[in-house]
Design an enzyme around this catalytic site. Structure first.
Site, short mmCIF file in Angstrom:
data_model
loop_
_atom_site.label_atom_id
_atom_site.label_comp_id
_atom_site.label_asym_id
_atom_site.label_seq_id
_atom_site.Cartn_x
_atom_site.Cartn_y
_atom_site.Cartn_z
N HIS A 26 6.42 -6.17 -6.08
CA HIS A 26 6.79 -7.48 -5.54
C HIS A 26 8.22 -7.87 -5.88
O HIS A 26 8.87 -8.56 -5.08
CB HIS A 26 5.78 -8.53 -6.01
CG HIS A 26 4.45 -8.38 -5.37
ND1 HIS A 26 3.37 -7.79 -6.01
CD2 HIS A 26 4.02 -8.68 -4.11
CE1 HIS A 26 2.33 -7.77 -5.18
NE2 HIS A 26 2.69 -8.29 -4.03
N ALA A 86 -0.63 -12.30 12.85
CA ALA A 86 0.83 -12.46 12.73
C ALA A 86 1.54 -12.21 14.07
O ALA A 86 2.51 -12.90 14.40
CB ALA A 86 1.37 -11.50 11.67
N ASP A 102 4.94 -8.26 4.60
CA ASP A 102 4.12 -7.61 3.55
C ASP A 102 2.76 -7.31 4.16
O ASP A 102 1.75 -7.93 3.80
CB ASP A 102 4.01 -8.54 2.35
CG ASP A 102 3.34 -7.88 1.16
OD1 ASP A 102 3.24 -6.63 1.15
OD2 ASP A 102 2.89 -8.60 0.25
#
Length: 535
Positions: free
Chosen positions: A301, A378, A395
């Protein structure tokens, strides 16, 4: 005497079948047989859809699983139709036996497949799937010719009319089964219990119709045998139904190294959280794929987020990342004014918002007042979006199947480009350059084709292996740098980022192409994982 017509008439294998003595009128008997056709057809389609669904859950490749199941079953139905010729002399007995076998195999099929995947190996799953699809298809193929014979024994009828009635009932039953599977069986019972319930219905209807309507054609031994067989089949399926949850828990645990502390099947995927006995390592799995480990998730991350934050960052868009870990890194910058997180599965977001371990890991990022969570696809969200963002974080799960491959296409990146300005920065997690190099470099071509200039980089995350990203803008390949005002980091610094641009010779870009909606090459690139061998 064996050559006389009388002897031939006494032989049930050669004699012309006599009209059946029925306990009801021929009209009602014909209706009941067509009702059995209707229900058996619905059950047959549920078995077919269940085999496709379990393959999609376990392996994630919907197209391959559907193609294997459908092609094998259609072929097997043809084989079954040919085999049915052997049983035409005793159609009632044969049909009852076939329905009993079909209900048993079809009802238990999901538990058998799940067990083979869990306790044998992933490589044992595909042969088991093919075998079950063939057996179920063959048994279904035997049904129709036998039912045709039974209908004609009830009432003399033109063959074309009988075929029309038979197939009408069969096709309508298929429609009902196809609709009941996603809208009724899966939500109410789940996959294993749904298949078992359908198997029991298949046995009761298929065998009971024969036992009642055609008992005059059955010998006493056959009648008793079928009755006992029906009771045994329903008992076996009922017992499996009772222990299905325990079986699923044990099978699921066999697939994971550490004890499972949370398991759920949402509308979209199976969600599993494991935790080591010492409590040090907590892991999240979606459909069996590792999403993070508390041992090293910070490496992933930090590498994903901070290079993208080296510029304007007031408004941030995160596509995926429902665990809140990417969001955690974003919110460490005080000048971030808003963060919009678009994740398909609300169950993942709810888990990350409520589970104490994950909440502690993501610093309660999903409860921050600056965060707006949207649970939707998305791709569709971007189509409807009219806002611009300073930073876009992709991500998303790897594009290994039809559902996820669209998130790595030229079309998808073009939609992202419409949400960016000249100063915006995009970062994309693009899989492993070591284990799936063609898929990784194919993402670069898709981004460039969409008008986004990129800088590739890769880092090492022990639980994932070597992992790759792309940093992109609309105005030339961006510089990789850690923001001067970055918070204290555990892994990422500027020397590491400079080294992250270097790829070993055996994993540098080769001849690959972009992926589009019509040509989702990324799926094939992921499937050709030669580098996984030996690991």
């Amino acid at each position: 005497m064996t050559d006389t017509p009388a002897a031939e008439a006494a032989d049930p294998d050669t004699a012309e079948p006599a009209r059946t003595r029925l306990p009801v009128t021929p009209r009602l008997a014909r209706f009941l047989v067509l009702l059995a056709v209707f229900i058996c057809a619905a059950c047959g389609l549920v078995y077919e859809l269940a085999l496709v669904a379990i393959g999609s859950y376990l392996l994630g490749d919907t197209i391959t699983q559907a193609s294997v199941v459908l092609s094998v079953m259609v072929f097997a139905m043809g084989v079954g139709s040919l085999l049915s010729k052997r049983y035409q002399a005793r159609p009632a007995l044969a049909f009852a036996v076939i329905e009993g076998l079909l209900s048993l195999v079809g009802g238990l099929s999901i538990l058998l497949l799940y067990g083979s995947f869990a306790w044998l190996s992933a490589s044992a799953y595909q042969p088991t799937l093919v075998l079950l699809a063939f057996v179920i298809g063959m048994l279904i193929g035997v049904e129709i010719p036998l039912l045709m014979t039974l209908i004609q024994r009830i009432r003399k009828q033109d063959a074309s009319e009988a075929v029309a009635d038979l197939f009408a009932a069969d096709y309508v039953g298929g429609l009902i089964g196809g609709l009941a599977f996603p809208f009724l069986l899966l939500p109410l019972l789940g996959l294993p219990k749904g298949a078992l319930m359908v198997g029991a219905l298949n046995a009761v209807i298929g065998m009971a119709v024969v036992l009642w309507l055609f008992r005059s054609e059955l010998t006493r031994l056959a009648y008793v045998g079928l009755t006992v067989g029906l009771v045994v089949i329903v008992a076996v399926l009922g017992l499996a139904f009772y222990y299905a949850e325990r079986f699923e828990v044990d099978a699921r645990q066999a697939m994971y190294r550490d004890p499972i502390v949370h398991a759920d099947r949402s509308e979209y995927q199976e969600i599993v959280v494991t935790q080591s006995l010492d409590g040090v390592d907590t892991r999240l799995f979606l459909n069996g794929d590792l999403q993070f480990s508390t041992l090293d998730e910070y490496r992933y991350h930090e590498a994903l987020i901070h290079p993208a934050m080296a510029g304007p960052r007031e408004d941030v868009l995160i596509l995926g990342g429902g665990d809140g870990l990417a969001l955690r890194e974003i919110l460490r910058y005080d000048d971030v004014e808003s963060a919009t997180l678009v994740d398909l599965d609300p169950a993942v977001v709810e888990l990350a918002r409520e589970d104490p371990v994950i909440r502690d890991l993501n610093d309660d990022s999903l409860r921050d007042s600056r965060v707006d969570v949207v649970n939707t696809d998305a791709f569709q969200w971007l189509r409807d979006n009219a806002e611009d963002f300073d930073v876009v974080i992709a991500d998303l799960p790897d594009g290994t199947d039809v559902g996820t491959s669209k998130l790595y296409t030229v079309e998808f990146y073009s939609l992202i480009g419409q949400a960016m300005t000249g100063d915006s920065r995009l970062v994309v997690q693009a899989g492993s350059p070591f284990f799936a190099p063609d898929a990784y470099w194919g993402v670069r071509h898709s981004l460039v084709e969409a008008g986004i200039d990129v800088t590739p980089y890769n880092v090492d995350v022990p639980t994932f292996g070597n992992w790759g990203f792309y940093l992109g803008t609309l105005n030339g390949a961006p510089e990789l740098r850690v923001p001067e005002d970055a918070p204290e980091l555990r892994y990422l610094d500027q020397p590491l980022l400079e080294a992250a641009r270097v790829f070993p010779m055996d994993r540098r870009e080769e001849d690959v192409q972009e992926s589009t909606m019509m040509h989702p090459r990324v799926i094939g690139y992921h499937q050709d994982r030669q580098a996984w061998r030996g690991y």
